[in-house]
Design a protein around this motif. Structure first.
Motif, PDB file in Angstrom:
ATOM      1  N   ALA A   1       0.834  -1.208   0.000  1.00 55.73           N
ATOM      2  CA  ALA A   1       0.000   0.000   0.000  1.00 55.73           C
ATOM      3  C   ALA A   1       0.870   1.260   0.000  1.00 55.73           C
ATOM      4  O   ALA A   1       0.575   2.241  -0.702  1.00 55.73           O
ATOM      5  CB  ALA A   1      -0.929  -0.005   1.210  1.00 55.73           C
ATOM      6  N   ALA A   2       1.954   1.231   0.783  1.00 59.63           N
ATOM      7  CA  ALA A   2       2.877   2.372   0.802  1.00 59.63           C
ATOM      8  C   ALA A   2       3.564   2.539  -0.548  1.00 59.63           C
ATOM      9  O   ALA A   2       3.781   3.660  -1.015  1.00 59.63           O
ATOM     10  CB  ALA A   2       3.912   2.188   1.916  1.00 59.63           C
ATOM     11  N   LEU A   3       3.908   1.417  -1.203  1.00 56.67           N
ATOM     12  CA  LEU A   3       4.509   1.491  -2.539  1.00 56.67           C
ATOM     13  C   LEU A   3       3.534   2.113  -3.536  1.00 56.67           C
ATOM     14  O   LEU A   3       3.934   2.916  -4.399  1.00 56.67           O
ATOM     15  CB  LEU A   3       4.913   0.096  -3.020  1.00 56.67           C
ATOM     16  CG  LEU A   3       6.251  -0.458  -2.540  1.00 56.67           C
ATOM     17  CD1 LEU A   3       6.514  -1.805  -3.191  1.00 56.67           C
ATOM     18  CD2 LEU A   3       7.390   0.499  -2.847  1.00 56.67           C
ATOM     19  N   ALA A   4       2.255   1.732  -3.431  1.00 55.48           N
ATOM     20  CA  ALA A   4       1.244   2.303  -4.335  1.00 55.48           C
ATOM     21  C   ALA A   4       1.134   3.818  -4.130  1.00 55.48           C
ATOM     22  O   ALA A   4       1.017   4.576  -5.101  1.00 55.48           O
ATOM     23  CB  ALA A   4      -0.104   1.628  -4.103  1.00 55.48           C
ATOM     24  N   LYS A   5       1.188   4.258  -2.872  1.00 58.09           N
ATOM     25  CA  LYS A   5       1.137   5.699  -2.607  1.00 58.09           C
ATOM     26  C   LYS A   5       2.380   6.404  -3.144  1.00 58.09           C
ATOM     27  O   LYS A   5       2.297   7.518  -3.668  1.00 58.09           O
ATOM     28  CB  LYS A   5       1.000   5.947  -1.103  1.00 58.09           C
ATOM     29  CG  LYS A   5      -0.343   5.530  -0.526  1.00 58.09           C
ATOM     30  CD  LYS A   5      -0.414   5.840   0.964  1.00 58.09           C
ATOM     31  CE  LYS A   5      -1.762   5.437   1.540  1.00 58.09           C
ATOM     32  NZ  LYS A   5      -1.836   5.709   3.007  1.00 58.09           N
ATOM     33  N   LEU A   6       3.531   5.749  -3.025  1.00 62.18           N
ATOM     34  CA  LEU A   6       4.767   6.342  -3.541  1.00 62.18           C
ATOM     35  C   LEU A   6       4.721   6.437  -5.062  1.00 62.18           C
ATOM     36  O   LEU A   6       5.139   7.452  -5.646  1.00 62.18           O
ATOM     37  CB  LEU A   6       5.971   5.516  -3.089  1.00 62.18           C
ATOM     38  CG  LEU A   6       7.345   6.034  -3.516  1.00 62.18           C
ATOM     39  CD1 LEU A   6       7.568   7.452  -2.988  1.00 62.18           C
ATOM     40  CD2 LEU A   6       8.443   5.100  -3.013  1.00 62.18           C
ATOM     41  N   ASN A   7       4.236   5.382  -5.724  1.00 64.36           N
ATOM     42  CA  ASN A   7       4.105   5.430  -7.181  1.00 64.36           C
ATOM     43  C   ASN A   7       3.134   6.519  -7.619  1.00 64.36           C
ATOM     44  O   ASN A   7       3.360   7.205  -8.626  1.00 64.36           O
ATOM     45  CB  ASN A   7       3.628   4.075  -7.708  1.00 64.36           C
ATOM     46  CG  ASN A   7       4.707   3.003  -7.604  1.00 64.36           C
ATOM     47  OD1 ASN A   7       5.896   3.285  -7.704  1.00 64.36           O
ATOM     48  ND2 ASN A   7       4.296   1.770  -7.400  1.00 64.36           N
ATOM     49  N   LYS A   8       2.064   6.693  -6.868  1.00 60.24           N
ATOM     50  CA  LYS A   8       1.116   7.768  -7.183  1.00 60.24           C
ATOM     51  C   LYS A   8       1.758   9.135  -6.964  1.00 60.24           C
ATOM     52  O   LYS A   8       1.530  10.071  -7.737  1.00 60.24           O
ATOM     53  CB  LYS A   8      -0.130   7.624  -6.308  1.00 60.24           C
ATOM     54  CG  LYS A   8      -1.178   8.698  -6.557  1.00 60.24           C
ATOM     55  CD  LYS A   8      -2.375   8.525  -5.641  1.00 60.24           C
ATOM     56  CE  LYS A   8      -3.397   9.646  -5.858  1.00 60.24           C
ATOM     57  NZ  LYS A   8      -4.555   9.515  -4.933  1.00 60.24           N
ATOM     58  N   ALA A   9       2.587   9.238  -5.912  1.00 59.17           N
ATOM     59  CA  ALA A   9       3.217  10.524  -5.601  1.00 59.17           C
ATOM     60  C   ALA A   9       4.212  10.944  -6.683  1.00 59.17           C
ATOM     61  O   ALA A   9       4.353  12.131  -6.973  1.00 59.17           O
ATOM     62  CB  ALA A   9       3.926  10.455  -4.245  1.00 59.17           C
TER      63      ALA A   9
END
Length: 312
Positions: A296-304
């Motif tokens: 989930a944190a990776l998904a947020k980082l990719n979105k960022a």
């Protein structure tokens, strides 16, 4: 949880058999039975959590609860790759749409300011004509001569004022009744007082628009960088939590092996072994939760950074 329930059922049967042979106390059998009931309760709770998670997942996709959607049984067990924060900042600056849009707006208003200022720079106008003309009475021969006119005009704004300088040169052939050519050169200068207020206003307005665009770009960059850093911290925290859980699992597995060996020698009670197995299962559940938090944190980082699927 299924494996834990099966293990608990197995321990309960063995404990009941040993109790019948008067090798275990009634208290120990009740303790194992309580642990087995706890395992069943945990399995039921996990099943309800799975149902609720599936409903939320379908709702997020806009599907009905009856839709057939297969979710992965588990996440990838590959080791998390290291993430460079500076690289994430560079990627965000290159690929985030809000930064790109505000960057283009800054360039647009820079050109707007240049155009507004260019309107007040020196402007030079050149005009003229050249030809041949003649005039004579009917009884006289027609003798043509060259005519030409050259005009030069230069204008420049000085703030709200303006200056204009011009020069004209005229030469014409003699007209009817004349014996000489007409030759004249005229120089003139004009000073305009407060006649360029509109141009000055355009320059100031362009400057205000440019400063606003720069401020918007700076705010967008700060917001994106903060979002990237928060996602990076969440990813690092999830990775550390995952490493910690992995160490705990290794410890619990070793503890279960030791207690099982001791139980085979009647040096450990079945409830002690089952309790260790339950703790091992809890650690594995914690690993699944930590792995979920990491992805989930990776998904947020990719979105960022504006690149879905870049970090995996």
């Amino acid at each position: 949880q299924e494996g834990l329930v099966a293990k608990a059922e197995e321990f309960l049967k063995k404990s009941q058999a040993r109790f019948d042979e008067e090798l275990l106390t009634r208290l120990e059998v009740l303790n194992v039975e309580a642990q087995a009931n706890q395992a069943r309760f945990q399995r039921a709770t996990a099943e309800n959590d799975v149902i609720l998670a599936r409903l939320k997942f379908l709702a997020r996709l806009g599907l009905t609860p009856q839709a057939l959607v297969e979710a992965p049984e588990d996440f990838s067990e590959t080791a998390p790759a290291p993430i460079d924060l500076e690289e994430a900042f560079r990627l965000a600056a290159q690929h985030r749409s809000d930064i790109q849009i505000n960057t283009l707006m800054v360039k647009f208003h820079e050109y707007e300011e240049r155009i507004a200022k260019a309107k007040g720079n020196w402007k030079v106008d050149l005009s003229g004509f050249a030809g041949v003309s003649a005039a004579a009475f009917e009884t006289e021969p027609l003798d043509s001569g060259e005519d030409y006119f050259v005009g030069l005009k230069a204008t420049r704004n000085w703030g709200a004022n303006s200056t204009t300088a011009s020069m004209t040169t005229t030469k014409t052939s003699p007209r009817l009744g004349q014996t000489t050519r007409t030759d004249s050169t005229v120089y003139s200068t004009e000073l305009g007082i407060l006649d360029q207020l509109q141009g000055l206003t355009e320059i100031q307005q362009a400057w205000v628009n440019l400063e606003k665009a720069r401020r918007d770009l700076e705010e967008a960059q700060n917001s994106v960088y903060q979002e990237v850093q928060e996602a990076y911290i969440s990813t690092s925290k999830a990775k550390m939590q995952l490493d910690y859980v992995e160490q705990r699992i290794v410890f619990r597995e070793e503890q279960v092996k030791i207690l099982e060996a001791q139980a085979s020698l009647n040096e450990a009670l079945p409830s002690q072994v089952l309790e260790a197995v339950m703790k091992l299962t809890e650690e594995k559940v914690s690993r699944a939760q930590a792995l979920s938090s990491y992805h989930a944190a990776l998904a947020k980082l990719n979105k960022a950074i504006g690149l879905p699927g870049h970090y995996q």
